[in-house]
Design a protein around this motif. Structure first.
Motif: not given
Length: 125
Positions: A3, A104-105, A107-108
């Protein structure tokens, strides 16, 4: 596939349209959640949603401006506890999952939200 580092969390989530939908859905969940729904009585939902959308935009490196009070001042009078914060995180993660956000997002986003825990719960920190 790697990314781009220039891509903000705001852009990766889907920008303004995504934040608007996510906040609307999140608050519907919170208003339906008996652990926290009573906390919103007496508040203008439209005003609260607008502030939350602006706040999240800033937190996700988006373009909106947030002119509200800091988290400690904004929540001090509510006398919130761990159960309230846990309800928010649970409903936030569930909302993001339902909207197809990747692990992942999620978690962010929950990590960003968690970074305000001491202020929201008015604890030393």
């Amino acid at each position: 596939m790697e990314r781009s580092m220039a891509s903000s969390l705001y852009d990766r989530l889907g920008g303004e349209a995504f934040v608007d939908v996510a906040v609307d859905r999140l608050y519907q969940k919170l208003l339906d959640d008996p652990r926290v729904n009573y906390l919103f009585k007496g508040f203008s939902l439209d005003r609260l949603l607008a502030k939350q959308k602006a706040f999240l935009s800033v937190m996700f490196d988006g373009p909106r401006q947030y002119n509200g009070r800091d988290m400690r001042l904004a929540h001090a009078h509510l006398h919130l506890h761990e159960v309230h914060f846990d309800a928010l995180l649970e409903q936030l993660a569930e909302t993001l999952f339902e909207l197809g956000v990747g692990v992942q997002e999620i978690a962010e986003v929950t990590g960003i939200a968690s970074s305000f825990k001491d202020d929201v719960l008015h604890r030393p920190g």
